[in-house]
Design an enzyme around this catalytic site. Structure first.
Site, PDB file in Angstrom:
ATOM      1  N   CYS A 172     -34.192   5.646  30.279  1.00 34.26           N
ATOM      2  CA  CYS A 172     -34.457   4.366  31.424  1.00 34.26           C
ATOM      3  C   CYS A 172     -33.192   3.826  31.619  1.00 34.26           C
ATOM      4  CB  CYS A 172     -35.294   3.443  30.660  1.00 34.26           C
ATOM      5  SG  CYS A 172     -34.824   2.619  29.087  1.00 34.26           S
ATOM      6  N   ARG A 212     -36.379   0.654  27.369  1.00 34.63           N
ATOM      7  CA  ARG A 212     -37.896   0.703  27.958  1.00 34.63           C
ATOM      8  C   ARG A 212     -38.373   2.568  27.384  1.00 34.63           C
ATOM      9  NH1 ARG A 212     -36.829  -0.527  34.046  1.00 34.63           N
ATOM     10  NH2 ARG A 212     -34.683   0.069  33.415  1.00 34.63           N
TER      11      ARG A 212
END
Length: 302
Positions: free
Chosen positions: A249, A254
């Site tokens: 990410c 994330r």
């Protein structure tokens, strides 16, 4: 309490249902002596406004990362953190946080680097607990420090590095970009609220699939069902059980959420998180980059 025993029907469908607990289960087990609850938020000030009774705070800025190098804390520092939190190798740990648990999943991933495998996520995290009207408190628990032995940090099974990426793609193995579509296409170099964590160039790694991390979450922050997740990752993306998968990410937070989904909810055995992610790749000299909605390939940029 070596494992959790949540009876939520949805969990039985997952590959490793023991890695997830419901708010109902946690409410019923708040006073279990072997249970330690940790809160890890994107907004590190939220804990002070109210938290689950007994929860201990993790500040991802200062607790999980090296103060100077862009790396995780050392084994000595992890032992000091674990001692301060009152942990032992036998502790049953439940981690939760805001924003659908992405920073909770990040903390869990870091803990696993140090061999802490009896760690679980609270489905729905902080927001679901509060939405259900469950008790929160500003009172900080009295924690008796432990003498946690210095562990060995083992990056190999969980972590991918920049030098792994091109050989991974050359071998035809799957790479998943879990950022927003705007970051993937190159419209943005960062999330709207994080300009200080931008890279020099925009776009995505050639060949990477775009599957935003929140695709795996419901509006209330809980994880989608096994059938829904299978549709996303197995049917639409075409992943196979034996695939060696790398997710990335912006800085690895994330993609930790996606790592958890793939490894524990769907049962993929070879899943790594490239935590260098776009802030590293997008600033590397000579690193291949593709812009636009198409995946592209290494051959197109060489």
């Amino acid at each position: 309490m070596s494992t959790t025993q949540d009876t939520s029907a949805k969990f039985f469908e997952y590959a490793h249902p023991e890695k997830l607990v419901s708010t109902q289960w946690l409410q019923a087990n708040l006073d279990a002596p072997e249970l330690i609850i940790l809160e890890s938020n994107e907004d590190v000030l939220l804990y002070e406004t109210g938290h689950i009774p007994g929860a201990r705070k993790i500040d991802w800025h200062t607790d999980l990362n090296h103060e100077v190098m862009r790396d995780y804390l050392s084994p000595d520092d992890f032992a000091a953190l674990a001692s301060r939190l009152g942990l032992t190798p036998e502790s049953t740990i439940v981690i939760y946080g805001d924003r659908s648990n992405w920073w909770a999943a990040y903390a869990m991933w870091v803990f696993e680097l140090f061999g802490m495998t009896n760690v679980h996520l609270l489905d729905g995290g902080r927001d679901k607990w509060i939405a259900e009207g469950r008790e929160i408190t500003r009172e900080k628990p009295n924690v008796a420090p432990t003498n946690f032995e210095v562990p060995t940090r083992d990056d190999a099974p969980l972590r991918a590095f920049r030098d792994d990426i091109v050989p991974h793609l050359e071998a035809g193995l799957p790479l998943i970009d879990v950022r927003s579509p705007q970051e993937y296409t190159g419209e943005r170099t960062h999330m709207p609220d994080y300009p200080q964590e931008s890279a020099l160039r925009a776009g995505h790694i050639p060949g990477a699939h775009s599957v935003p991390w929140a695709t795996a979450a419901n509006e209330d922050g809980t994880f989608k069902t096994r059938a829904e997740l299978d549709e996303i990752y197995r049917t639409q993306l075409g992943l196979g059980d034996a695939d060696d998968v790398i997710a990335y990410c912006r800085i690895g937070e994330r993609s930790s959420h996606t790592w958890f989904v793939l490894k524990y909810l769907l049962g993929f055995t070879n899943v790594r998180n490239y935590d260098g992610s776009w802030t590293e790749w997008g600033s590397l000299v000579g690193a291949p980059i593709v812009t636009g909605a198409e995946r592209g390939s290494l051959a197109e940029v060489r």
